[in-house]
Write a protein that holds these residues in place. Sequence first.
Motif, PDB file in Angstrom:
ATOM      1  N   ARG A 321       0.824  -1.216   0.000  1.00 54.47           N
ATOM      2  CA  ARG A 321       0.000   0.000   0.000  1.00 54.47           C
ATOM      3  C   ARG A 321       0.854   1.261   0.000  1.00 54.47           C
ATOM      4  N   ASP A 324      -0.857   4.340  -1.350  1.00 54.35           N
ATOM      5  CA  ASP A 324      -1.816   4.981  -0.441  1.00 54.35           C
ATOM      6  C   ASP A 324      -1.104   5.744   0.670  1.00 54.35           C
ATOM      7  N   LYS A 327       0.005   9.113  -0.648  1.00 48.98           N
ATOM      8  CA  LYS A 327      -1.105  10.058  -0.806  1.00 48.98           C
ATOM      9  C   LYS A 327      -1.684  10.494   0.529  1.00 48.98           C
ATOM     10  N   LEU A 329      -3.424   8.608   2.511  1.00 50.30           N
ATOM     11  CA  LEU A 329      -4.712   7.957   2.736  1.00 50.30           C
ATOM     12  C   LEU A 329      -4.643   6.953   3.880  1.00 50.30           C
TER      13      LEU A 329
END
Length: 368
Positions: A321, A324, A327, A329
């Motif tokens: 990930r 993610d 970003k 997130l």
Amino acid sequence: MASLTTSLDAAASDPGVCRALLARLDQLLAGRKLRFMEVCGTHTVSIFQSGLRSLLPASVIHLSGPGCPVCVTHETEIGQCMELAAMGDIIFATFGDLLRVPAGNGQSLRQARARGADIRIVYSPLDAVLLARENPGREVVFAGIGFETTAPGVAAAILAAKKSKTVNFSVLCLHKLVAPAIRSILEDPQTGLDALLLPGHVATITGLAPFQFISSSFGRPAAVAGFEPADILLGLCELAGQIAAGESRIANCYGRAVANEGNPQARSIMDAVFRPVDVSWRGLGLISGSGLAIRDGFADFDARLRFDLKPVDVAPVPGCRCGDVLKGLVQPSQCKLFGRACTPASPVGPCMVSTEGSCAAWHKYGEV
């Protein structure tokens, strides 16, 4: 704030200055949430290494952005590095962090070197030019990665190679630009950022102008900050102060190193050799005008053209990930591979590879 700034210039690591800035930050926040992203791997390491993360008020939520060069290098670009390294007559020169970044098939340049590929770590692009001069019968390819901070040095190396007629030197240009990536993140409603801490070393080159859209188009405060704990705290105080006042602007909190106009000479060298292009970032996808390509006038030094490199189809690492995380997130610990299959000793994703990667920082400094 002015008196604190003066003290900071004199002693950026003074604990007294840090205590004063922490108290000031708490006062400015007055319980308000501050969900900020630092867009720089050096900030990431400093925040963890100094223990600053544990000292910040509970209302401050810290997210690491796409500021680690090897972390944002796309899987297909790693694939092209692997393809070049596999060519028997090539010396592939690179910075050390890139060696351990896994491609989608789990392979890396370090493994390719173990199988016999001639891959050499250099500390400067000019070292790669010298390597080409010392090996006139072989092709030397340098992997040009990083942001505006490293791009002028790579441009200077290409200019030096052209001037010295070093015809066996070329560059695989993987450089990326910070501002378009920030725009891409702010355009994503899932990120929900309140403010941004901007990279001091990138701003030494670019100045403040490329970041003005953060406030003018998105209404977010942003501050350029240095890398000592007090530098970072000063930047956070600036962000909290703007939020408290209902303002948004781009502030320079690193005046001892960053001029508002940046470094025009470095930009001139970079612009002479490179042109903006659309490129893919790991985790962020294709971003318009966010990369650099070698201009036609220096096509002889473009490794993609010299070796007729085609896009490499490389699948993302299953379960990773990292995108993610870049970003904002998720936090690294929310990846199921973190600390289990993926560790600094055996990284699965690039955010665990680099010393500037957020996953590596979380793992090293106890956020497991």
